[in-house]
Design a protein around this motif. Structure first.
Motif, PDB file in Angstrom:
ATOM      1  N   ARG A 168       0.690  -1.132   0.016  1.00 23.13           N
ATOM      2  CA  ARG A 168       0.004  -0.032   0.004  1.00 23.13           C
ATOM      3  C   ARG A 168       0.974   1.263   0.015  1.00 23.13           C
ATOM      4  O   ARG A 168       0.219   2.389   0.206  1.00 23.13           O
ATOM      5  CB  ARG A 168      -0.878   0.123   1.283  1.00 23.13           C
ATOM      6  CG  ARG A 168      -2.049  -1.071   1.114  1.00 23.13           C
ATOM      7  CD  ARG A 168      -3.069  -1.072   2.042  1.00 23.13           C
ATOM      8  NE  ARG A 168      -3.960  -0.120   1.811  1.00 23.13           N
ATOM      9  CZ  ARG A 168      -4.865   0.557   2.690  1.00 23.13           C
ATOM     10  NH1 ARG A 168      -4.929  -0.066   3.694  1.00 23.13           N
ATOM     11  NH2 ARG A 168      -5.603   1.502   2.187  1.00 23.13           N
ATOM     12  N   ASP A 190       2.644   2.853  -2.360  1.00 23.30           N
ATOM     13  CA  ASP A 190       2.326   3.817  -3.417  1.00 23.30           C
ATOM     14  C   ASP A 190       1.020   4.550  -3.265  1.00 23.30           C
ATOM     15  O   ASP A 190       0.745   5.701  -3.700  1.00 23.30           O
ATOM     16  CB  ASP A 190       2.462   3.019  -4.886  1.00 23.30           C
ATOM     17  CG  ASP A 190       4.017   2.817  -4.983  1.00 23.30           C
ATOM     18  OD1 ASP A 190       4.720   3.440  -4.385  1.00 23.30           O
ATOM     19  OD2 ASP A 190       4.297   1.993  -5.977  1.00 23.30           O
ATOM     20  N   ALA A 191      -0.048   3.766  -2.860  1.00 24.03           N
ATOM     21  CA  ALA A 191      -1.386   4.299  -2.810  1.00 24.03           C
ATOM     22  C   ALA A 191      -1.260   5.486  -1.674  1.00 24.03           C
ATOM     23  O   ALA A 191      -1.857   6.479  -1.776  1.00 24.03           O
ATOM     24  CB  ALA A 191      -2.426   3.297  -2.259  1.00 24.03           C
ATOM     25  N   ALA A 225       1.317   7.068  -0.667  1.00 20.20           N
ATOM     26  CA  ALA A 225       1.821   8.420  -1.063  1.00 20.20           C
ATOM     27  C   ALA A 225       1.099   9.433  -2.074  1.00 20.20           C
ATOM     28  O   ALA A 225       1.105  10.380  -2.071  1.00 20.20           O
ATOM     29  CB  ALA A 225       3.189   7.855  -2.032  1.00 20.20           C
ATOM     30  N   LYS A 226       0.391   8.440  -2.936  1.00 24.59           N
ATOM     31  CA  LYS A 226      -0.684   9.288  -3.770  1.00 24.59           C
ATOM     32  C   LYS A 226      -1.566  10.132  -2.755  1.00 24.59           C
ATOM     33  O   LYS A 226      -1.718  11.268  -2.978  1.00 24.59           O
ATOM     34  CB  LYS A 226      -1.343   8.594  -4.560  1.00 24.59           C
ATOM     35  CG  LYS A 226      -2.309   9.027  -5.661  1.00 24.59           C
ATOM     36  CD  LYS A 226      -2.568   7.998  -6.837  1.00 24.59           C
ATOM     37  CE  LYS A 226      -3.491   8.727  -7.716  1.00 24.59           C
ATOM     38  NZ  LYS A 226      -5.043   8.434  -7.465  1.00 24.59           N
ATOM     39  N   HIS A 227      -2.132   9.668  -1.951  1.00 22.48           N
ATOM     40  CA  HIS A 227      -2.818  10.086  -0.796  1.00 22.48           C
ATOM     41  C   HIS A 227      -2.378  11.455  -0.097  1.00 22.48           C
ATOM     42  O   HIS A 227      -2.872  12.518   0.065  1.00 22.48           O
ATOM     43  CB  HIS A 227      -3.403   9.155   0.187  1.00 22.48           C
ATOM     44  CG  HIS A 227      -4.553   9.587   0.955  1.00 22.48           C
ATOM     45  ND1 HIS A 227      -5.977   9.847   0.660  1.00 22.48           N
ATOM     46  CD2 HIS A 227      -4.506   9.919   2.348  1.00 22.48           C
ATOM     47  CE1 HIS A 227      -6.669  10.475   1.720  1.00 22.48           C
ATOM     48  NE2 HIS A 227      -5.910  10.292   2.748  1.00 22.48           N
ATOM     49  N   GLN A 231       0.069  13.227  -1.038  1.00 18.47           N
ATOM     50  CA  GLN A 231       0.189  14.177  -2.072  1.00 18.47           C
ATOM     51  C   GLN A 231      -1.134  14.958  -2.223  1.00 18.47           C
ATOM     52  O   GLN A 231      -1.103  16.361  -2.380  1.00 18.47           O
ATOM     53  CB  GLN A 231       0.555  13.635  -3.602  1.00 18.47           C
ATOM     54  CG  GLN A 231       1.270  14.439  -4.221  1.00 18.47           C
ATOM     55  CD  GLN A 231       1.946  14.028  -5.311  1.00 18.47           C
ATOM     56  OE1 GLN A 231       1.660  12.495  -5.932  1.00 18.47           O
ATOM     57  NE2 GLN A 231       2.958  14.567  -6.008  1.00 18.47           N
ATOM     58  N   GLU A 232      -2.360  14.285  -2.251  1.00 19.83           N
ATOM     59  CA  GLU A 232      -3.740  15.000  -2.464  1.00 19.83           C
ATOM     60  C   GLU A 232      -3.909  15.879  -1.021  1.00 19.83           C
ATOM     61  O   GLU A 232      -4.702  16.799  -1.203  1.00 19.83           O
ATOM     62  CB  GLU A 232      -4.555  13.812  -2.693  1.00 19.83           C
ATOM     63  CG  GLU A 232      -4.869  13.437  -4.160  1.00 19.83           C
ATOM     64  CD  GLU A 232      -5.368  11.926  -4.039  1.00 19.83           C
ATOM     65  OE1 GLU A 232      -5.288  11.306  -5.483  1.00 19.83           O
ATOM     66  OE2 GLU A 232      -6.071  11.441  -3.241  1.00 19.83           O
TER      67      GLU A 232
END
Ligand SMILES: *Cc1c(COP(=O)(O)O)cnc(C)c1O
Length: 376
Positions: A301, A303-304, A306-308, A310-311
């Motif tokens: 999890r 990368d998911a 990391a994306k979150h 960033q958001e």
């Protein structure tokens, strides 16, 4: 809540503004830009702080590593063992000097070079080991020094990330990271625990002869004015940077303490979260100065997450996303993927959270709450 930053150098500057500005003004007035009194004073103050006989300032941490290796007289073809999981500078200078880098796997808990893997990699050509004290925690120096003594190898510590960390030896002795091997290199890049406002670095050693050799190498191989005895380089710390470093060195223990307190707060918040593995502090927690606060995120999890982040406007870092043995510049047919299982997994799991001396409780709470809510 103040805007969260990965590193807050402006906030830190507020606390040392008078001293830094005064030092810089002084240098402007007396034009002592190169090798001025501030450089000399900083060298002495750092020697005292570390408890090491010689500090030789230079232009950056990468130079410091290269010059340390030149000082030891390593020759093309000599094998140098270092960690697969580190910043490229370490392996870059080995290759640049036409030495042969031999990358080995790391410990899954501390991320530092695994002494058992060092043993397996030793050949008759091996001349040196470069442990990197990664993310602010000293490598297993007792074991590494023992291997080095047994096989007559040099130990060059890459101390760019662990300045100020204490190492507690088995014999009870407490030493600063960077004073345990034959020689050490450090970086004063702005975001490092002791950082200047540009580039800077230094070499440390307790060996008088080596210190003398290195002082010549950093200055065009010159031991007597205009007599060039060896091939050297030009690598200097400038006076402005030294003035900044003097102001920061006085606060280094406080800065490292602030990092550690933030790290403890982060870790406490994550205790119940199954997917999160918090950094392991070996021995006394003084041995970790948290250059980075690095989590391992399980169940695929990372990368998911990391994306979150960033958001949500939360900065983070992936140190490091690719193992060195798979970097184009350093691939070597001798390497076997099964020898790098730990590094290969770490590059998929690690994520570093904001870490600096100015982190506030509400920021830490926002970061940890956001991560916990996402992972639940
Ligand atoms: C930063 C760093 C270096 C290089 O330092 P520079 O001053 O940027 O040249 C070398 N090794 C490690 C582990 C580092 O983190």
């Amino acid at each position: 809540m103040k805007k969260i930053q990965m590193v807050d150098l402006k906030g830190q500057y507020e606390g040392i503004k008078n001293e830094v500005n005064h030092g810089i003004q002084e240098i402007l007035e007396d034009t002592s830009f190169i090798n001025g009194p501030h450089v000399h004073a900083f060298q002495k103050e750092l020697e005292e702080y570390l408890g090491v006989k010689h500090v030789i300032p230079c232009a950056n941490g990468t130079d410091a590593l290269q010059i340390a290796m030149m000082g030891l007289g390593l020759k093309p073809g000599d094998e140098v063992i270092t960690a697969d999981f580190t910043f490229a500078a370490t392996v870059e200078v080995i290759a640049l000097l036409q030495l042969t880098p031999v990358l080995v796997d790391v410990d899954p808990e501390t991320f530092n070079i695994d002494p058992e893997e060092i043993k397996k990699a030793i050949t008759p050509k091996t001349k040196a080991i470069v442990p990197v004290h990664l993310f602010g925690q000293t490598a297993d120096m007792d074991a590494i020094m023992e291997i080095a003594r047994e096989h007559d190898l040099f130990v060059i510590e890459d101390n760019a990330q662990a300045i100020g960390a204490d190492y507690h030896s088995k014999n009870g002795k407490v030493s600063k990271a960077g004073t345990l091997g034959d020689v050490a290199a450090t970086s004063f890049f702005p975001s490092k625990n002791l950082g200047c406002y540009g580039d800077g670095g230094a070499i440390f050693t307790n060996n008088d002869e080596l210190a003398h050799t290195i002082r010549g190498i950093v200055n065009h191989g010159m031991y007597e004015r205009y007599h060039h005895d060896v091939v050297g380089v030009n690598s200097r710390l400038d006076s402005f940077q030294a003035a900044v470093l003097r102001a920061k060195l006085k606060n280094l223990d406080l800065y490292n303490e602030a990092r550690k307190e933030s790290a403890i707060k982060y870790s406490e918040a994550f205790t119940e979260i199954e997917e999160v593995v918090t950094p392991v502090r070996r021995g006394d927690c003084d041995t970790h100065v948290f250059h980075q606060y690095t989590l391992k995120i399980g169940k695929g999890r990372r990368d998911a997450l990391a994306k979150h982040l960033q958001e949500k406007g939360i900065p983070f870092g992936i140190y490091y996303p690719i193992p060195l043995h798979r970097q184009k510049a350093y691939v070597d047919e001798r390497y076997n993927e099964k020898d790098f299982t730990v590094t290969n997994q770490l590059v998929q799991e690690v994520i570093s959270l904001p870490m600096h001396t100015e982190l506030e409780d509400d920021q830490i709470k926002y970061i940890t709450d956001t991560i916990i809510k996402f992972l639940k």
